[in-house]
Design a protein around this motif. Structure first.
Motif, PDB file in Angstrom:
ATOM      1  N   GLY A 205      14.588  -0.069   2.752  1.00 56.85           N
ATOM      2  CA  GLY A 205      14.053  -1.500   3.382  1.00 56.85           C
ATOM      3  C   GLY A 205      13.320  -1.481   4.781  1.00 56.85           C
ATOM      4  N   GLY A 206      12.728  -2.411   4.971  1.00 52.90           N
ATOM      5  CA  GLY A 206      11.794  -2.248   6.075  1.00 52.90           C
ATOM      6  C   GLY A 206      11.226  -3.672   6.612  1.00 52.90           C
ATOM      7  N   HIS A 207      10.066  -3.642   7.181  1.00 56.37           N
ATOM      8  CA  HIS A 207       9.448  -5.033   7.663  1.00 56.37           C
ATOM      9  C   HIS A 207       8.140  -5.118   6.981  1.00 56.37           C
ATOM     10  CE1 HIS A 207      12.565  -4.974  10.446  1.00 56.37           C
ATOM     11  NE2 HIS A 207      12.461  -3.764  10.860  1.00 56.37           N
ATOM     12  N   THR A 208       7.405  -4.071   6.264  1.00 55.49           N
ATOM     13  CA  THR A 208       6.223  -4.680   5.698  1.00 55.49           C
ATOM     14  C   THR A 208       6.162  -5.135   4.410  1.00 55.49           C
ATOM     15  OG1 THR A 208       5.360  -2.480   6.789  1.00 55.49           O
ATOM     16  CG2 THR A 208       4.089  -3.252   5.154  1.00 55.49           C
ATOM     17  N   PRO A 209       5.417  -6.157   3.985  1.00 53.55           N
ATOM     18  CA  PRO A 209       5.487  -6.644   2.759  1.00 53.55           C
ATOM     19  C   PRO A 209       5.111  -5.600   1.750  1.00 53.55           C
ATOM     20  CG  PRO A 209       4.345  -8.090   4.339  1.00 53.55           C
ATOM     21  CD  PRO A 209       4.653  -6.864   5.045  1.00 53.55           C
ATOM     22  N   VAL A 210       5.839  -5.674   0.459  1.00 51.39           N
ATOM     23  CA  VAL A 210       5.661  -4.909  -0.530  1.00 51.39           C
ATOM     24  C   VAL A 210       3.992  -4.638  -0.911  1.00 51.39           C
ATOM     25  CG1 VAL A 210       5.774  -4.361  -3.230  1.00 51.39           C
ATOM     26  CG2 VAL A 210       7.622  -4.891  -1.564  1.00 51.39           C
ATOM     27  N   PRO A 211       3.309  -5.521  -0.992  1.00 50.32           N
ATOM     28  CA  PRO A 211       1.865  -5.103  -1.410  1.00 50.32           C
ATOM     29  C   PRO A 211       1.234  -4.348  -0.131  1.00 50.32           C
ATOM     30  CG  PRO A 211       2.232  -7.488  -2.022  1.00 50.32           C
ATOM     31  CD  PRO A 211       3.234  -6.907  -0.936  1.00 50.32           C
ATOM     32  N   VAL A 212       1.224  -4.932   0.987  1.00 47.49           N
ATOM     33  CA  VAL A 212       0.884  -4.061   2.204  1.00 47.49           C
ATOM     34  C   VAL A 212       1.235  -2.459   2.220  1.00 47.49           C
ATOM     35  CG1 VAL A 212       0.545  -4.427   4.762  1.00 47.49           C
ATOM     36  CG2 VAL A 212       0.426  -6.220   3.542  1.00 47.49           C
ATOM     37  N   ALA A 213       2.512  -2.466   1.684  1.00 45.58           N
ATOM     38  CA  ALA A 213       3.093  -1.158   2.065  1.00 45.58           C
ATOM     39  C   ALA A 213       2.411  -0.276   1.089  1.00 45.58           C
ATOM     40  CB  ALA A 213       4.758  -1.199   1.913  1.00 45.58           C
ATOM     41  N   VAL A 214       2.329  -0.691  -0.186  1.00 44.43           N
ATOM     42  CA  VAL A 214       1.678   0.105  -1.163  1.00 44.43           C
ATOM     43  C   VAL A 214       0.212   0.538  -0.739  1.00 44.43           C
ATOM     44  CG1 VAL A 214       0.918   0.289  -3.621  1.00 44.43           C
ATOM     45  CG2 VAL A 214       3.319  -0.612  -2.951  1.00 44.43           C
ATOM     46  N   LYS A 215      -0.366  -0.526  -0.494  1.00 41.24           N
ATOM     47  CA  LYS A 215      -2.002  -0.513   0.045  1.00 41.24           C
ATOM     48  C   LYS A 215      -2.077   0.637   1.129  1.00 41.24           C
ATOM     49  CE  LYS A 215      -5.859  -3.216   1.553  1.00 41.24           C
ATOM     50  NZ  LYS A 215      -6.410  -4.457   1.950  1.00 41.24           N
ATOM     51  N   ASP A 216      -1.053   0.703   1.974  1.00 39.91           N
ATOM     52  CA  ASP A 216      -1.216   1.556   3.148  1.00 39.91           C
ATOM     53  C   ASP A 216      -0.970   2.773   2.617  1.00 39.91           C
ATOM     54  OD1 ASP A 216      -1.579  -0.524   4.854  1.00 39.91           O
ATOM     55  OD2 ASP A 216       0.516  -0.598   5.656  1.00 39.91           O
ATOM     56  N   VAL A 217      -0.076   3.234   1.724  1.00 45.67           N
ATOM     57  CA  VAL A 217      -0.098   4.484   1.338  1.00 45.67           C
ATOM     58  C   VAL A 217      -1.295   4.964   0.357  1.00 45.67           C
ATOM     59  CG1 VAL A 217       2.593   4.761   1.722  1.00 45.67           C
ATOM     60  CG2 VAL A 217       1.469   4.023  -0.715  1.00 45.67           C
ATOM     61  N   ALA A 218      -1.791   4.024  -0.311  1.00 51.86           N
ATOM     62  CA  ALA A 218      -2.840   4.408  -1.218  1.00 51.86           C
ATOM     63  C   ALA A 218      -4.181   4.581  -0.205  1.00 51.86           C
ATOM     64  CB  ALA A 218      -3.070   3.180  -2.107  1.00 51.86           C
ATOM     65  N   GLY A 219      -4.326   4.143   0.876  1.00 55.32           N
ATOM     66  CA  GLY A 219      -5.419   4.426   1.675  1.00 55.32           C
ATOM     67  C   GLY A 219      -6.585   3.504   1.283  1.00 55.32           C
ATOM     68  N   ASN A 220      -5.948   2.296   0.755  1.00 63.52           N
ATOM     69  CA  ASN A 220      -7.035   1.317   0.362  1.00 63.52           C
ATOM     70  C   ASN A 220      -7.324   0.417   1.430  1.00 63.52           C
ATOM     71  OD1 ASN A 220      -7.135   2.225  -2.359  1.00 63.52           O
ATOM     72  ND2 ASN A 220      -5.509   0.769  -3.081  1.00 63.52           N
TER      73      ASN A 220
END
Length: 220
Positions: A205-220
């Motif tokens: 659990g954290g503070h980053t919205p799911v779509p943003v969190a996935v986008k961040d790790v993908a480097g998009n």
């Protein structure tokens, strides 16, 4: 896209089936017991009864034909012994990967566990230690498969609290808990983000919205 989920009656799998079906995707869930079929249909998924502890690669590959992705969300479950951690959490995951290769399905999401690459902490129950070892072996098998675009997701301690839609997703997050709702939401987002292939990710659990969190790790 058609997605096939192994362990289709599991708590995370049912949540993921509802999410995918709700957005119009075609979903197939592999289950072991016929009496589980009604729950999958209620979630919007088509059930296929197939025991991954005894099925052949060819039998599983037949289920995967024309799929765009597969998700391994199966598990021996609480109360099972060391032997079934190996036959389900390790061997069934490897079987699904073999079948995906045979069927030409490249995208493979693995629901693993935090700590799967680590030595168990002192005092860890023998069965849970076997579970972590089995998960680690299954994850390692994926990393050597050039024919698969795999992503390994390693949630922390799972809870049935309502999802928040906000998480921490990274190669290393530290220990923590995460709701099953949020795990399913991350899996759905990973299916839409093929650039996460080749990543092993921890999730709490954290503070980053799911779509943003996935986008961040993908480097998009």
């Amino acid at each position: 896209m058609r997605t096939v989920i192994a362990g289709g009656h599991g708590q995370i799998a049912l949540r993921l089936e509802r999410l995918l079906a709700g957005r119009g995707d075609e979903v197939t869930g592999i289950i072991r017991k016929p009496e589980q079929a009604a729950a999958l249909r209620e979630a919007g998924a088509e059930p296929v009864v197939l025991d991954l502890e005894s099925a052949s690669v060819a039998e599983v590959a037949d289920v995967l034909r024309d799929a765009g992705a597969v998700v391994f969300a199966a598990g021996a479950g609480p109360g099972s012994g060391v032997a079934r951690k190996e036959t389900v959490d390790r061997d069934a995951a490897v079987l699904l990967a073999d079948a995906a290769e045979r069927a030409g399905v490249r995208r493979y999401l693995m629901v693993s566990s935090m700590g799967a690459d680590s030595d168990p902490r002192p005092g860890t129950d023998d069965t849970f230690a076997a579970y972590l070892k089995a998960k680690g072996a299954a994850d390692a098998s994926l990393r050597h498969r050039a024919a698969l675009d795999w992503t390994v997701l390693r949630p922390g301690q799972l809870t049935n609290d309502p999802g928040t839609g906000r998480v921490r997703l990274a190669a290393s997050t530290g220990y923590g808990s995460v709701t099953r709702d949020d795990v399913a939401a991350v899996l759905a987002e990973l299916l839409d983000t093929p650039s996460t292939a080749g990543l092993t990710l921890e999730l709490i659990g954290g503070h980053t919205p799911v779509p943003v969190a996935v986008k961040d790790v993908a480097g998009n």
